[in-house]
Scaffold this motif. Structure first.
Motif, PDB file in Angstrom:
ATOM      1  N   VAL A 170       0.861  -1.186   0.000  1.00  0.00           N
ATOM      2  CA  VAL A 170       0.000   0.000   0.000  1.00  0.00           C
ATOM      3  C   VAL A 170       0.889   1.225   0.000  1.00  0.00           C
ATOM      4  O   VAL A 170       1.827   1.324   0.794  1.00  0.00           O
ATOM      5  N   VAL A 190       1.247   5.049   0.762  1.00  0.00           N
ATOM      6  CA  VAL A 190       0.552   6.057   1.576  1.00  0.00           C
ATOM      7  C   VAL A 190       1.035   7.438   1.159  1.00  0.00           C
ATOM      8  O   VAL A 190       2.231   7.711   1.191  1.00  0.00           O
ATOM      9  N   LYS A 210       0.707  11.281   2.152  1.00  0.00           N
ATOM     10  CA  LYS A 210       0.177  12.140   3.198  1.00  0.00           C
ATOM     11  C   LYS A 210       0.045  13.554   2.679  1.00  0.00           C
ATOM     12  O   LYS A 210       1.042  14.207   2.345  1.00  0.00           O
ATOM     13  N   GLY A 211      -1.160  14.013   2.572  1.00  0.00           N
ATOM     14  CA  GLY A 211      -1.385  15.395   2.151  1.00  0.00           C
ATOM     15  C   GLY A 211      -1.718  16.225   3.358  1.00  0.00           C
ATOM     16  O   GLY A 211      -1.508  15.813   4.492  1.00  0.00           O
ATOM     17  N   ILE A 212      -2.230  17.425   3.090  1.00  0.00           N
ATOM     18  CA  ILE A 212      -2.601  18.277   4.210  1.00  0.00           C
ATOM     19  C   ILE A 212      -3.971  17.864   4.741  1.00  0.00           C
ATOM     20  O   ILE A 212      -4.184  17.787   5.934  1.00  0.00           O
ATOM     21  N   PHE A 213      -4.860  17.586   3.824  1.00  0.00           N
ATOM     22  CA  PHE A 213      -6.228  17.280   4.242  1.00  0.00           C
ATOM     23  C   PHE A 213      -6.511  15.795   4.319  1.00  0.00           C
ATOM     24  O   PHE A 213      -7.348  15.350   5.054  1.00  0.00           O
ATOM     25  N   ARG A 214      -5.831  15.065   3.466  1.00  0.00           N
ATOM     26  CA  ARG A 214      -6.176  13.647   3.481  1.00  0.00           C
ATOM     27  C   ARG A 214      -4.945  12.773   3.364  1.00  0.00           C
ATOM     28  O   ARG A 214      -3.876  13.224   2.943  1.00  0.00           O
ATOM     29  N   ILE A 215      -5.146  11.541   3.739  1.00  0.00           N
ATOM     30  CA  ILE A 215      -4.083  10.553   3.618  1.00  0.00           C
ATOM     31  C   ILE A 215      -4.601   9.491   2.669  1.00  0.00           C
ATOM     32  O   ILE A 215      -5.615   8.836   2.931  1.00  0.00           O
ATOM     33  N   LYS A 216      -3.900   9.379   1.565  1.00  0.00           N
ATOM     34  CA  LYS A 216      -4.393   8.490   0.519  1.00  0.00           C
ATOM     35  C   LYS A 216      -3.653   7.170   0.558  1.00  0.00           C
ATOM     36  O   LYS A 216      -2.440   7.135   0.746  1.00  0.00           O
ATOM     37  N   ARG A 217      -4.384   6.092   0.406  1.00  0.00           N
ATOM     38  CA  ARG A 217      -3.756   4.770   0.377  1.00  0.00           C
ATOM     39  C   ARG A 217      -4.132   4.061  -0.908  1.00  0.00           C
ATOM     40  O   ARG A 217      -5.314   3.939  -1.218  1.00  0.00           O
TER      41      ARG A 217
END
Lengths: 631, 1218
Positions: free
Chosen positions: B736, B738, B740-747
């Motif tokens: 996976v 990952v 890491k953004g400011i608003f969301r964490i995308k996987r």
């Protein structure tokens, strides 16, 4: 034995006629089994089931229910009671737990409990026994009309299981079915009964609670600051009584608590103090209940310190709330970038892509809200110059010695606070008070503290256990360290005089001439461990310099500060600008991406998520596993 | 010193037993006058006396030119009436030492009630010396008092102790952490015939080691060391012991002490040691200016003595024992035990009878009863330290009684109970040796018939037996923590100088009584000291203490607040019942809580045990008509020799028990040897062959009655799983990503090749050695860690665990601690010591590179609906405590080039744990994250296999016992009690009685197995899964507690499971579950025995009495079980037949309506076949259990045949007679 069932004799039984009920084999068998069991003398097996968990009262019962409240400081219980009364609940404050409460707690509690449990559980049972045996109420009436309300403890130490003790003690004392309600249990209630709970845990409830908590903290803070230095014994207590009443009445009638605090400020300011008396400052840390209670639970430690000539620097419930918020923040941060979600209680299970962001924002807001609330109240009441501890700083200082993931009790805070006290010379002595055998405090913190005292020589650290009995030994131990603290405070005081070249008489004269600095609520700037030395430094500076000199120096300091900030900004500007630009750019890009992916429903969703997360940060609303599962 | 011009300074030290006073000249600091007196609890009077003496000694000094500074635990109340200023005693001593001995760096003061250590440290920056001080924990208080009491126990004559020297060659185990524990151990040593010099030396050693390991808070006591306080001053063997043990710590810790100075000077007792505190108080005073401590005229103190003290007591005090004299008289008339009149005999009369003897903890008693059970003669004596000698004395006394009247005794039999019973069974061939509880029960039933509760209070023990149908249904015994109450009453009377026989008389005089809160004897004694200081008179203290006795019995030991639920008829017995104040308190307490209660006092209250033994002997004699007893005269002529030296040490296991042999020679020349003082069965034999035979027999038993607790303890640290190798480089795996953004964490899931580390790194790993302590929750998680390291290529023998806990291990490595938690946590330091000093062997190229002791915040749990799965905070935090202890003065890890690693791990969050494991070991072992993750998965697999194996074995046992209507014992404990050093081999004691032992983890957890036991709750919707717990206990945050409570609930649901509940002293997590587990087991009537408050020392006596009593109840349970099982089978058969009948009827009904149901036809066929089988008694084949099970023989078809009843096991432990 021959066959009892005679297969070839159906004729003896009347065959069922069409339309008549057919044979129900299961029912027949059940009856047969019951008869057979009785005949064979086989008892039915019985098993224990807890039927006193999660009891509630319904909305229709609300009018006849009285909430019993207790467990925090006297001021806080009193004020919270007023808040709840204003919300339409009938409330009664329990007394501060005394030795009788301990004895009752021990009679009906398990062996080997820690004494906060004995005291608090015993206090409730004692109150009910008084209602029954002295006021002549029937047990049924007591159970029907009273409910005990308390914050749900959670977590790994014994205190997390104290509700178990409430049930055991109540049952054994003959109050089977008495309702103990926890703030956190709310979720499951309406589902269980189908009727709405009489205790509404809405924002009003929590705001009322917070008002009482914070106002109580501020009042307590002022009291402990003033009392050691009061010139006329009892003046502070007198002012405090009136101040508490002001706040109580305001909360009771839904009037402004800020105004009430402001009115109280004048009362406090009228107390005459002499801060040139040398009094060592003793910072009280330790187990939460042992350090906050003000009665037999810690042998009235705070008052004892004052009697012995020390100033007590107490911990606030607000700081405890901040610790709760910090825990969630720390746990969220640690888990934010895991490749998939775990299922543990601290995990981010179900948070989703935006969960971390909304949670962090919510927690940040909660932290700031508590601090802001505290400062506003503090300012209104005249509690100047106090800042709630920086949770991150404490955690960072403690981390090399006490892992931040260790929970239970005050966690790493005890160790962190001691280091802060020593490193920043916040007090002359740190006293860590805990119940006998307290798991996180006696069992772990004290073990680590021995390394801290080794690393920071000269630390005066007194760890002392309370067991409810044997006050003499307890006091003796405190006196042992207080002796050293007194010497340290005196040395510090003498050093201040020597360094500044003034005499006590000069300082006293100055204070007489400049009452602004002698006022009760005036708080000298922190320079040394004790307030007395701080006073010398402050006054000596004014004696030794002219107004112009001071103005020049203040301006210089300001300019230096500004210059430093400016040059930092200039030097760092390209970097800052780059970072800011990158940050903004990334944010914008992300938002665009999100918008593309999620479409118009997003804003609504975000709002809801933020709302629900904000509600979670209040410590009492930490979701129990049960609630989470249900959702 | 202008303030003190012309004045003299008095230093007054009011301690717990004495008052010391000095007069000091403020300028010269010379001691002008001093005195030292015992105060006999009249502190103010003694102070007054001393003040008068001082005034008399300085007639020229004006009365208003005195200052006084008071110190000591008893000085508080005398300050106000004398004008003295209070100085805390440690501060006084510190000042005195600073002044008198500037070169002393450590002070050890042992007082009557507390111990203090002062260490002076030099601040390297300022060069200033600061004193750090510590006082002992409440539990270890009363060191001096304990020594005093133990002197009496060993019967040391005056002058013996003051001339004894320390000798470490013959030391025995004594627990010094608590006065009561120590006393119990001392009594046991005395009972087994250990000479008094060895006993006292052992006590001294235990006290010294306890102080070194706890009171120093892990610091090294640097030279010179000053010894202060009564015991240190007067007992040369104690001084010697310090001189031996302190330098040992110096050598261990590499402290460079001045070797040219003799030890006597490095560790020394100064002259006038007793005056230090008083002198220090005066020194303190001299630094005070102003009016501090201005002595008031003596009249003020006089007034205080006559009026002031009592004024404020009224409010806090409780009611007296009797409201008025009439009540006392009435009560005394009812309950006074009639004076026993021994039978009179005529000259030439031949008296036929049996003798019963009870060798109790503090006294021994014997009775002679005739063939009708009438008591003819009683004999009593305080134990003299040797059971054989005591027996001889008692028998002689009985015999004398007869011969003095010209009669002769024909002894038909002799039976024994109590501590001495074992040795008597062996040496004089006693006819019966029964456990005290059963003896007491028999005697009470003999006198009172059908009763509900028997409460026996002896000197050390409290035993409460709950009766049903004339036999023991359940029992509660005091543990070490609640022991010593009878002794306490006696000690209290002694304190006030009144004979214990006059206790009641005095106590009834009190008009009020202080409210003691219940607890252990040490805590009560502390309370007593406090109350005394507050001004309570002796009568009131005696009354208050009598009133606390019932609380200790019913609230502390029995823990059943609803007394009425136990029944209505109570019998009180035991020596304490002679004290009518104690009886009154008991009767009042019971009658207040039990409506219509009848409370009886046993007419021969002190001899109830002896009478029970006599009655049982008589019963046996009447049945068999013979006795094996060697006879009275031969017993009196018995020669015996006690031996306890190098030769008697048992070398059959690493415990190296220091045994005592009592060799006896009977007049007929036959000899026997009684061996005591061993901690396991191996110690019962002398030769190697005998030992081997014993071991063989035990193994045979163990094979048939597996002890899963023991198996689990070993298995957890062994290698039992060969991990799957690391995937080859480039193997495609799913991962996976990952972002890491400011608003969301995308996987996002994607596929990529597996990353492997370099060949060199792999090679390097082969030589890396990692040490882990075999402690705490490692007992549940060790397979994970072993497998993790092995998967990554660490050699199998390079994954090193410390040795199992033994007493030696603890004695050797237990001196680093700064806190005093439960033993399981405290012992960890010794395991770390074991790793550092024994497993780390760089000279043999077997160095340890890492010492890995993870902070386990959460541990695995099988309970489904828990609130959380946390570890106990002490258990979780111990790695950090250990880090502090071993890096504080000296960094023991760095010194050896070992890195100590204690990351926080949570087994509730495998992803987070994998991340932490990689953070910890990625660089150190040179592995990639892929490799570390793979190793984590393998670790989880190993854990699952471990668990499955245990469950398979558990299931085999459970199914077998169920099939055979036998009982298995489920040990309810925390995982680390599987350590034999923690459980002290208690499960084994039951195993040899023929009961298989189950552990919590060995309970099968598949629904197919469990559902049948939880059928009702599943059906009525209380639970959805048998592994739920919220319906029993919602506050189930702690994983190990939750599993323990769940297991108790399982035992409650399984007819063939009995419970053995083990818990450690100070266990904060077990405490809230005591009541609940009791509720659960009582509701279901599951037999249970509990041994709480286990600690470092094996509580031999306490284990024995419990095991024997519990074995008695288990046998009754077994009979019930067989009985019920038979009836249940009948029921099940009857139901089957009834069902068949009904089905057939239904079929006929259907036939009448011209319809049919193939399902019914099939059921009828099946049932008919089953019913036929009952009739023809075809044995049911037991299904083969899964897993490797060594239970029974394997049949040729591979199925396991359940074992039959085991003869050999029964031989191992002959059942006590009933």
């Amino acid at each position: 034995m021959t066959q009892q069932v005679v297969f070839d004799a159906p004729k003896k039984r009347a065959l069922p006629i069409a339309g008549q009920a057919t044979l129900d084999i299961d029912a027949e068998l059940a009856k047969f089994e019951a008869d057979e069991r009785a005949r064979l003398g086989l008892e039915k097996e019985e098993h224990w089931v807890e039927d006193m968990a999660n009891l509630m009262f319904t909305k229709s019962e609300k009018s006849k229910i009285t909430l019993l409240i207790g467990g925090l400081t006297m001021a806080q219980d009193y004020l919270i009671g007023a808040s709840f009364t204003h919300l339409g609940y009938s409330t009664v404050n329990l007394d501060v737990p005394n030795e009788d409460a301990l004895r009752v707690g021990k009679e009906f509690g398990n062996r080997g409990q820690c004494n906060p449990t004995y005291f608090t559980v015993g206090n409730l049972v004692k109150a009910l026994i008084t209602l029954r045996d002295e006021k002549g109420m029937s047990t049924k009436d007591i159970i029907d009309k009273y409910v005990f309300l308390t914050a749900g403890a959670c977590g790994p130490c014994r205190f997390g299981m104290y509700v178990t003790e409430y049930r055991k003690a109540l049952r054994d004392a003959g109050f089977d079915g008495f309702r103990v309600m926890l703030f956190q249990q709310q979720g499951g209630l309406s589902q269980a009964s189908g009727e709405e709970s009489g205790l509404e845990l809405n924002p009003k409830f929590f705001i009322g609670l917070l008002k009482g908590l914070i106002a109580g903290d501020v009042l307590n803070g002022i009291g402990y600051r003033l009392r050691p230095f009061e010139v006329e014994p009892g003046a502070t207590d007198k002012a405090m009584e009136q101040a508490k009443k002001n706040c109580h009445d305001a909360l009771l009638n839904g009037k402004s608590i800020l105004k009430a605090l402001h009115r109280s400020k004048k009362l406090f300011d009228a107390v005459k103090v002499d801060r040139t008396m040398v009094k060592p400052k003793t910072a009280i840390i330790g187990e939460f209940w042992a350090m906050t209670t003000e009665g037999a639970g810690n042998y009235a430690l705070q008052r004892f310190l004052e009697q012995e000539g020390s100033e007590a620097d107490i911990q606030f419930v607000s700081a405890w709330l901040l610790y709760n918020v910090w825990e969630l923040r720390h746990d969220t941060k640690n888990r934010a970038t895991l490749r998939s979600e775990d299922k543990g209680k601290q995990s981010l299970a179900g948070a989703g892509e935006y969960g971390v962001f909304t949670r962090q924002i919510g927690l940040w807001a909660a932290d700031k809200a508590i601090r802001a609330g505290f400062q506003v109240y503090a300012h209104a009441a005249g509690f100047y110059g106090y800042h709630l501890p920086d949770m991150d700083a404490i955690a960072d200082m403690a981390a090399p010695y006490y892992n931040n993931d260790l929970r239970g009790g005050e966690g790493h805070m005890e160790v962190g606070k001691l280091i802060v006290n020593v490193a920043k010379n916040k007090a002359n002595m740190t006293l860590s008070v805990k119940p006998f055998g307290c798991m996180p405090s006696s069992g772990v913190s004290d073990g680590v503290q021995s390394l801290i005292t080794e690393k920071f020589p000269g630390t005066i650290f007194c760890a002392v256990e309370t067991s409810g009995d044997g006050a003499v030994n307890f006091y003796s131990r405190v006196q042992m360290y207080l002796f050293k603290a007194k010497q340290a405070a005196q040395a510090e005081f003498d050093k201040a005089l020597e360094e500044t070249g003034v005499t006590v008489e000069q300082v006293k004269q100055y204070l007489a001439e400049n009452p602004k600095y002698a006022h009760a609520l005036h708080h000298p700037e922190h320079r040394a461990g004790s307030t007395s030395a701080d006073t010398i430094y402050e006054v000596a500076e004014r004696i030794n310099t002219t107004r112009t000199q001071r103005a020049v120096r203040t301006t210089k300091r300001f300019l230096q500060g500004a210059k430093a900030a400016f040059s930092k900004a200039i030097v760092g500007a390209p970097e800052t600008a780059r970072t800011t630009a990158a940050f903004t750019q990334q944010g914008a890009k992300e938002l665009l991406d999100i918008a593309k992916e999620q479409g118009p429903g997003l804003a609504q969703k975000g709002l809801e998520a933020a709302k629900s997360k904000a509600a979670q940060v209040l410590p009492f609303k930490r979701e129990s596993a049960e609630v989470r599962k249900a959702s | 010193m202008a303030a003190f011009e012309g004045e003299l300074v008095i230093g007054m030290d009011v301690g717990s037993t004495t008052v010391k006073a000095v007069v000091v000249h403020p300028e010269t600091k010379q001691i002008l006058w001093n005195d030292y007196q015992r105060h006999h609890t009249k502190q103010p009077e003694k102070v007054l006396e001393l003040l008068e003496a001082i005034h008399a000694a300085f007639p020229d000094q004006p009365k208003d030119k005195w200052r006084m500074f008071a110190t000591g635990s008893g000085s508080g109340p005398i300050c106000a009436p004398t004008g003295a200023k209070f100085v805390q005693e440690v501060n006084s001593v510190t000042l005195a030492v600073e002044h008198l001995h500037p070169d002393v760096l450590s002070v050890i003061e042992l007082g009557g009630q507390d111990a203090k250590i002062i260490m002076f440290k030099e601040d390297s920056n300022t060069g200033q010396k600061t004193a750090s001080t510590s006082m002992n924990d409440k539990c270890a208080s009363g060191t001096g008092a304990t020594i005093d009491k133990c002197m009496i126990k060993v019967g040391a004559e005056p002058g013996f102790a003051t001339s004894l020297r320390f000798d470490d060659s013959k030391l025995h185990h004594v627990a010094a952490k608590c006065g009561v524990f120590a006393e119990t151990d001392i009594v046991n040593l005395v009972k087994t015939g250990i000479p008094k010099d060895e006993v006292l030396n052992s006590l001294a050693d235990a006290i010294v080691l306890q102080n070194l390991s706890v009171l120093t808070r892990g610091n090294t006591l640097k030279a010179r060391v000053l010894l202060l306080g009564g015991p240190n001053t007067y007992l040369p063997f104690l001084q010697d012991c310090w001189r031996q043990r302190i330098p040992e710590t110096w050598r261990d810790r590499g402290y460079d002490y001045p070797k040219d100075i003799p030890l006597e000077d490095l560790i020394f007792v100064p002259k006038n040691a007793e005056l230090y505190a008083a002198f220090g108080a005066a020194t303190y005073g001299m630094a005070e200016g102003g009016d501090a401590g201005k002595l008031l005229p003596i009249e003020s103190l006089n007034h205080f003595i006559s009026h002031g003290r009592r004024a404020r007591l009224g409010e806090q005090a409780g009611p007296p024992l009797s409201a008025h004299a009439n009540e006392t008289h009435e009560f005394t008339d009812t309950y006074k035990i009639p004076k026993f009149k021994p039978a009179t005999f005529t000259p030439g009369q031949v008296v036929r009878g049996v003798i019963g003897l009870d060798g109790g903890s503090t006294s021994s008693k014997a009775v002679l009863i005739d063939e009708e059970g009438e008591i003819l003669v009683k004999a009593y004596q305080l134990s003299k330290g040797n059971p054989i000698q005591d027996t001889k004395d008692l028998l002689a006394s009985i015999q004398d009684h007869l011969t003095s009247q010209g009669a002769t005794l024909e002894c038909l039999g002799f039976g024994a109970t109590g501590y001495a019973a074992d040795v008597l069974e062996e040496t004089v061939l006693a006819d019966c040796n029964i456990v005290e509880t059963v003896a007491h029960m028999m005697s009470a039933v003999h006198f009172f018939g059908d009763i509900d509760v028997i409460c026996d209070i002896g000197g050390q023990d409290i035993k409460v037996l709950f009766m049903k149908n004339g036999d023991i249904q359940n029992f509660k015994l005091s543990n070490s923590c609640s022991a010593g109450n009878g002794m306490l009453l006696q000690a209290m009377a002694d304190q006030f100088g009144i004979p214990v026989t006059e206790y009641a008389e005095n106590a009834f005089k009190a008009e009020l009584a202080p409210k003691f809160s219940y607890g252990c004897a040490v805590f009560l004694d502390t309370d007593r000291v406090n109350f005394q200081k507050e001004g309570y008179q002796k009568e009131e203290l005696l009354a208050g203490l009598a009133q606390v006795l019932p609380k200790n019995v019913w609230q502390y030991v029995v823990q059943i607040p609803r007394l009425a639920s136990l029944g209505r008829k109570f019998v009180l017995q035991g020596g304490t019942q002679y004290n009518l104040a104690a009886v009154k308190a008991q009767v009042d307490y019971i009658k207040q809580r039990v409506p219509g209660a009848e409370v009886f006092v046993h007419p021969h209250t002190g001899e109830a045990g002896a009478i029970g033994a006599a009655i049982e002997t008589l019963r046996r004699y009447k049945r068999s008509g013979k006795s094996r007893f060697i006879g009275i005269q031969p017993t009196l002529d018995l020669m015996f020799k006690t031996k306890n030296d190098e030769e008697t040490v048992c070398h059959f296991c690493p415990n190296e028990c220091k045994r005592t042999f009592i060799d006896t020679q009977r007049p007929d020349g036959s000899t026997s040897r009684y061996i005591s003082g061993f901690s396991c069965e191996k110690g019962t034999v002398e030769s190697k062959d005998a030992m081997l035979a014993l071991v063989k027999e035990r193994k045979a038993t163990a094979a048939q009655f597996p002890n899963i607790v023991d198996y689990e303890a070993n298995r957890a640290f062994e290698r039992f799983y060969a991990p799957e190798p690391l995937p080859a480089p480039g193997t495609i795996i799913e991962d996976v990503r990952v972002t890491k953004g400011i608003f969301r964490i995308k996987r996002e899931t994607y596929r990529r090749p597996f990353e492997r580390s370099s060949e060199e790194a792999a090679k390097r790993r082969k030589s890396i050695r990692i040490g882990m302590p075999r402690v705490l929750n490692m007992y549940t998680t060790a397979p994970f860690f072993r497998t993790y390291f092995e998967t990554l290529g660490i050699g199998r023998s390079n994954v090193v665990f410390s040795d199992q806990t033994t007493e030696d291990l603890f004695v050797e490595g237990g001196k680093y601690g700064s806190v005093d938690p439960c033993y399981p946590s405290k012992v960890v330091q010794a395991h770390i010591h074991n790793l550092l000093f024994h497993k780390h062997e760089p000279e043999r190229k077997r160095q340890l590179d890492y010492l890995f002791f993870p902070i386990l915040t959460h541990v695995p749990s099988f309970v489904l609906d828990t609130q959380d799965n946390t570890s106990c905070p002490i258990v979780a935090g111990t790695p950090d405590v250990i880090k502090s202890a071993f890096t504080k003065e000296v960094d023991f890890f760095a010194e050896r080039g070992i890195e100590y690693l204690d990351p926080a791990l949570s087994f509730a969050e495998p992803m987070l744990m994998a991340k932490r494991m990689f953070e910890t070991f990625g660089k150190r072992l040179g592995v990639t994250e892929d490799e570390s993750d793979h190793a984590c998965r393998q670790g989880q697999k190993a854990l699952a296999l471990f668990d499955q194996d245990l469950q398979d074995k558990g299931r085999a046992i459970l199914e077998t016992v169920e099939d055979e209507d036998r009982i298995a014992i489920l040990v309810l404990n925390r995982p680390y009690h599987a350590d034999p050093g923690m459980n002290h081999g208690i499960p084994e004691e039951f195993q040899v009685l023929g009961y298989p032992i189950l552990s919590i983890r060995s309970i099968p957890r598949d629904r197919e197995y469990l559902d049948r036991y939880f059928k009702e709750e599943l059906e009525n919707g209380t639970i959805k899964n048998p592994l739920e717990l919220n319906h029993i206990w919602p506050e189930n945050y702690s994983a190990n507690s939750a599993q323990k409570v769940w297991a108790a609930n399982f035992a409650a649901h399984h007819p063939n499971v009995a419970v053995l509940d083990l818990s450690s002293f100070k266990c904060g997590h077990d405490a809230p579950t005591y009541g609940m587990i009791d509720q659960i087991l009582q509701t279901s009537k599951t037999p249970a025995a509990a041994l709480h408050d286990l600690d470092a020392n094996k509580p031999g006596g306490s284990i024995k009495i419990r095991v024997k009593t519990y074995a008695h109840s288990l046998r009754l349970q077994q009979e019930r079980l067989e009985d019920v099982a038979g009836r249940k089978r009948d029921l099940s058969h009857a139901i089957d037949k009834k069902r068949l009948e009904l089905l057939k009827l239904k079929q006929q009904q259907l036939a009448a309506t011209q319809s049919q149901d193939p399902e019914i036809a099939r059921s009828i066929e099946e049932l008919a076949e089953k019913v036929t089988r009952y009739e023809t008694k075809v044995p049911v084949q037991v299904e083969q259990p899964k897993g490797i099970v060594r239970l029974g023989r394997k049949a040729t078809d591979g199925k396991i045949v359940p074992v039959q009843s085991n003869q050999s096991a029964q031989q191992v432990a002959p059942p006590p007679a009933e």
